[in-house]
Design a protein around this motif. Structure first.
Motif, PDB file in Angstrom:
ATOM      1  N   ALA A  67      16.005   7.875  -2.793  1.00 43.30           N
ATOM      2  CA  ALA A  67      15.571   8.576  -1.586  1.00 43.30           C
ATOM      3  C   ALA A  67      15.305   7.541  -0.486  1.00 43.30           C
ATOM      4  CB  ALA A  67      14.320   9.393  -1.869  1.00 43.30           C
ATOM      5  N   HIS A  68      15.423   7.973   0.758  1.00 40.76           N
ATOM      6  CA  HIS A  68      15.288   7.051   1.896  1.00 40.76           C
ATOM      7  C   HIS A  68      14.332   7.660   2.930  1.00 40.76           C
ATOM      8  CE1 HIS A  68      18.575   4.393   0.577  1.00 40.76           C
ATOM      9  NE2 HIS A  68      19.095   5.503   0.082  1.00 40.76           N
ATOM     10  N   TYR A  69      13.040   7.576   2.600  1.00 38.37           N
ATOM     11  CA  TYR A  69      12.037   8.164   3.467  1.00 38.37           C
ATOM     12  C   TYR A  69      11.970   7.438   4.807  1.00 38.37           C
ATOM     13  CZ  TYR A  69      10.527  10.606  -0.731  1.00 38.37           C
ATOM     14  OH  TYR A  69      10.500  11.391  -1.858  1.00 38.37           O
TER      15      TYR A  69
ATOM     16  N   GLU B 265      10.688   1.476  -4.219  1.00 35.80           N
ATOM     17  CA  GLU B 265      10.035   2.388  -5.161  1.00 35.80           C
ATOM     18  C   GLU B 265      10.466   3.838  -4.961  1.00 35.80           C
ATOM     19  OE1 GLU B 265       7.041   1.640  -1.767  1.00 35.80           O
ATOM     20  OE2 GLU B 265       8.545   0.522  -2.924  1.00 35.80           O
ATOM     21  N   HIS B 266      11.075   4.146  -3.816  1.00 42.31           N
ATOM     22  CA  HIS B 266      11.504   5.516  -3.543  1.00 42.31           C
ATOM     23  C   HIS B 266      12.994   5.747  -3.786  1.00 42.31           C
ATOM     24  CE1 HIS B 266       7.574   6.310  -2.027  1.00 42.31           C
ATOM     25  NE2 HIS B 266       7.711   5.612  -0.911  1.00 42.31           N
TER      26      HIS B 266
ATOM     27  N   SER C 111      15.100   0.647   2.861  1.00 42.99           N
ATOM     28  CA  SER C 111      14.204   1.684   2.355  1.00 42.99           C
ATOM     29  C   SER C 111      13.342   1.119   1.232  1.00 42.99           C
ATOM     30  CB  SER C 111      15.015   2.874   1.827  1.00 42.99           C
ATOM     31  OG  SER C 111      15.719   3.513   2.872  1.00 42.99           O
TER      32      SER C 111
END
Length: 300
Positions: free
Chosen positions: A152-154, A148-149, A145
């Protein structure tokens, strides 16, 4: 008459170091089995000397499956990781270690460690082998992932789908294993988000996973979601709050029959009937959950 034992198809592979290594790791899940440091060092050296490189992964599966069906499968998984074999067999799972995921207290957990705990929780629930496999691999889309996120794992589902397919092909697993793992990957987080005030979304989820047509598969999904819930720190032994919610909703949907729907005279449009059935089920779920906002829900 001379009795002759049937020829073992594995032949000389019975003494193959890779198979022996896998047997030792699987044995760690049985009884008080454990692997001592000297044996672990030998296993690490064998992996470094390419003991697994020329071995068809499908030949490792029977022993790996035996370990997964043990009382505490994580014992085998930790041995495989410590000796480097997990990185060769399941690099997608091994790469999850070191990746953070949101939690309560502490605020993040290591996904690799979490997956091992999920498998153990499924084992405590007496889950079958396909479910234990799904518990191990449903998060494999998260190891790369975007940093930078994190945590969270967009778009991890898009990355996970081909990886699950590749893992199943690698071990030549039956289609049912892949189907259950993909179902868990797609729906687990949606099940966790189920809420009384989102009756429309709940009805849509139950239809999407065919909870009425395949109740045993839906029960497996709930078992895995409950295991994932309890695998987080501080939740061990707790009941899974979404289970009663969804089972109540499922029973409400079961009471709605397509033949009881009132459609305009002469209107036999299948799409209209399907939409009417979905709306009726959402209303039934709303009544069962004492919710009045089902029409405002966002898709699950």
């Amino acid at each position: 008459m001379n009795f002759q034992l049937p020829r073992n198809p594995l032949g000389p592979l019975l003494t193959h170091p890779g198979l022996n290594l896998m047997r030792i790791a699987a044995g760690a899940t049985l009884g008080d089995g454990e692997v001592d440091l000297e044996t672990l060092a030998l296993m690490r050296r064998q992996v470094g000397e390419a003991a697994l490189e020329d071995l068809d992964p499908a030949l490792l599966w029977p022993e790996f499956a035996r370990g997964l069906m043990g009382a505490q499968p994580s014992r085998m998984l930790w041995v495989l990781r410590e000796c480097g074999a997990l990185r060769r067999m399941l690099p997608e799972v091994d790469a999850l270690f070191g990746m953070p995921q949101s939690a309560d207290d502490p605020p993040t957990v290591d996904i690799g460690e979490h997956q091992f705990r999920v498998v153990d929780e499924v084992a405590r629930s007496q889950g079958g082998l396909p479910l234990r496999f799904a518990a191990l691999v449903f998060n494999v889309g998260k190891f790369d992932s975007p940093p930078e996120h994190l945590p969270a794992h967009y778009r991890h589902m898009e990355r996970a789908l081909p990886r699950i397919q590749q893992i199943c092909a690698r071990f030549r697993l039956p289609d049912a294993y892949q189907a259950l793992a993909i179902l868990a990957m797609l729906e687990l987080e949606r099940v966790h988000r189920a809420a009384e005030m989102r009756a429309g979304s709940i009805a849509a989820l139950l239809e999407r996973v065919d909870a009425l047509g395949q109740p045993h598969r839906f029960a497996d999904l709930l078992t895995l979601c409950a295991a994932d819930y309890r695998a987080y720190p501080g939740r061990g032994g707790r009941s899974y709050p979404k289970e009663r919610l969804l089972l109540t909703a499922l029973e409400a949907c079961r009471q709605v029959r397509a033949e009881d729907l009132a459609l305009p005279d002469g209107d036999e449009d299948p799409q209209a009937r399907a939409e009417g059935l979905q709306e009726a089920r959402a209303l039934a779920v709303a009544r069962a959950l004492r919710s009045a906002r089902w029409g405002e829900d966002e898709p699950a």
